[in-house]
Design a protein around this motif. Structure first.
Motif, PDB file in Angstrom:
ATOM      1  N   GLY A  99       0.735  -1.236   0.000  1.00 19.48           N
ATOM      2  CA  GLY A  99       0.000   0.000   0.000  1.00 19.48           C
ATOM      3  C   GLY A  99       0.773   1.301   0.000  1.00 19.48           C
ATOM      4  O   GLY A  99       0.220   2.342   0.348  1.00 19.48           O
ATOM      5  N   GLU A 101       4.347   6.050   2.958  1.00 21.93           N
ATOM      6  CA  GLU A 101       3.137   6.863   2.850  1.00 21.93           C
ATOM      7  C   GLU A 101       3.152   8.034   3.836  1.00 21.93           C
ATOM      8  O   GLU A 101       3.551   7.865   4.997  1.00 21.93           O
ATOM      9  CB  GLU A 101       1.911   6.008   3.181  1.00 21.93           C
ATOM     10  N   ARG A 106       1.003   7.102   6.742  1.00 18.57           N
ATOM     11  CA  ARG A 106       1.486   5.975   7.556  1.00 18.57           C
ATOM     12  C   ARG A 106       2.996   5.875   7.416  1.00 18.57           C
ATOM     13  O   ARG A 106       3.517   4.879   6.909  1.00 18.57           O
ATOM     14  CB  ARG A 106       0.822   4.671   7.107  1.00 18.57           C
ATOM     15  N   LYS A 160       1.648   9.617  -1.792  1.00 17.96           N
ATOM     16  CA  LYS A 160       0.225   9.911  -1.569  1.00 17.96           C
ATOM     17  C   LYS A 160       0.034  11.214  -0.794  1.00 17.96           C
ATOM     18  O   LYS A 160      -0.803  11.315   0.109  1.00 17.96           O
ATOM     19  CB  LYS A 160      -0.458   8.747  -0.852  1.00 17.96           C
ATOM     20  N   GLN A 185      -4.791  -0.174  -0.266  1.00 18.06           N
ATOM     21  CA  GLN A 185      -5.244   1.133   0.212  1.00 18.06           C
ATOM     22  C   GLN A 185      -6.187   1.784  -0.810  1.00 18.06           C
ATOM     23  O   GLN A 185      -5.768   2.601  -1.632  1.00 18.06           O
ATOM     24  CB  GLN A 185      -4.036   2.059   0.454  1.00 18.06           C
TER      25      GLN A 185
END
Length: 359
Positions: free
Chosen positions: A51, A160, A163, A193, A261
């Protein structure tokens, strides 16, 4: 409750991290050998399980290498495939034989003569590519950050924004495949992202936290997703039937995903004026079944587009699903990356130079 569970699992995470640290120490000090090859290897990987946006970043990388005059190839593990061992993707393959992401790469780049291979042992995959395609000048490794048996020329670590690895824990308490110290192997870190308008102050704060774990001078870059117009996924062999499918327009719609995701895609669809009547959400790499599509059809109404990802589309095109797909207007939304600020230029300067054209 989640914090309590994390706390209870931390001893297991520490044990796992110690084992992985020992393995990395053996590679770092030469007790275990990392193989090098005649062509440069560029790895696009992460510390976290799934993800982080590897696929669109691999696509960006291959597009850029082609633009610079390279003859690139792509090598992946081929997660979820029903075959084993090194394998070159070809027209007779499918997501079942090479994996969904490699099959997506093959569909996108085959016409531009970019070989795609899969192998659990990346060294065997590199050897296969070079023996079958000696013209290759560089190989992009998809998700080989922990595969220490080969040594990348350029190691790109993705994490990310929502995260980041520096707030996570090693499995099973968290989602990290190894400890945060693994970031020290990165030559470039990309925060993925991100909102396109992420402020320079916010970027600086994130970069400062990342640099606690990286080597001095390693650039920290930021990327955002960009979405192209919906593309109709052919659901029939009859060209006239395909042309008669409705054009996706704002309003009610369905979403089908089997990715880690799906949140950013849901947000994008909402921004574009779509109202999701149903989201059929499955785990990453899920092999869709006729029953899955029958359940989706029960929520569908004529005129509603059904959105999915390019990665999921590779599995939807399985011939075994042809009857279940009939009459359902699936649309893929191509996802690409754009770098914030001068991130793209910084990364381009880090890429190995293309060989001089042969006379």
């Amino acid at each position: 409750m989640a914090r309590l569970l994390t706390f209870l699992l931390l001893p297991l995470s520490w044990l796992y991290a110690v084992v992985l640290a020992g393995r990395n120490w053996l590679y770092d000090y030469g007790w275990k050998r990392s193989e090098t090859f005649a062509v440069p290897l560029v790895d696009v990987g992460n510390l976290r399980v799934g993800g982080t946006g590897k696929t669109p970043h691999v696509i960006w990388m291959v597009e850029e290498l082609l633009r610079q005059g390279h003859r690139p190839a792509i090598l992946s593990r081929g997660y979820g495939r029903q075959t084993q061992g090194p394998r070159l993707a070809g027209p007779a393959d499918s997501a079942a034989t090479v994996g969904d992401e490699p099959w997506q790469y093959y569909g996108q780049f085959a016409a531009r003569q970019v070989p795609v291979a899969v192998a659990e042992k990346r060294g065997l995959g590199v050897a296969l590519l070079l023996s079958q395609h000696p013209e290759i000048s560089i190989i992009v490794l998809d998700d080989a950050y922990q595969h220490r048996a080969v040594r990348p020329t350029l190691n790109i670590l993705l994490t990310e924004l929502a995260r980041p690895f520096y707030t996570d824990h090693v499995l099973p308490a968290g989602r990290l495949r190894e400890s945060r110290a693994g970031a020290a192997r990165a030559d470039v870190v990309i925060i993925t992202k991100c909102p396109p308008d992420l402020s320079s102050a916010a970027r600086a704060a994130v970069a400062q936290r990342v640099r606690r774990y990286t080597r001095p001078g390693v650039p920290v870059l930021f990327s955002a997703y960009t979405y192209a117009a919906p593309q109709l996924l052919p659901v029939a062999d009859d060209a006239a039937a395909i042309a008669a499918e409705p054009t996706a327009s704002a309003g009610p719609a369905l979403l089908l995903t089997g990715i880690a995701q799906p949140g950013p895609l849901r947000e994008y669809l909402a921004q574009q004026g779509y109202t999701l009547g149903w989201h059929a959400e499955f785990p990453d790499h899920h092999a869709f079944t006729p029953a899955d599509l029958a359940a989706l059809r029960a929520h569908w109404q004529p005129g509603w587009p059904i959105f999915t990802t390019e990665k999921d589309a590779t599995r939807l095109l399985d011939p075994a699903l042809r009857a279940a797909r009939a009459g359902l207007p699936f649309y893929t939304i191509p996802v690409r990356v754009a770098f914030l600020g001068d991130g793209g230029a910084v990364l381009r300067r880090r890429l190995p130079a293309a060989p001089a054209p042969r006379p």
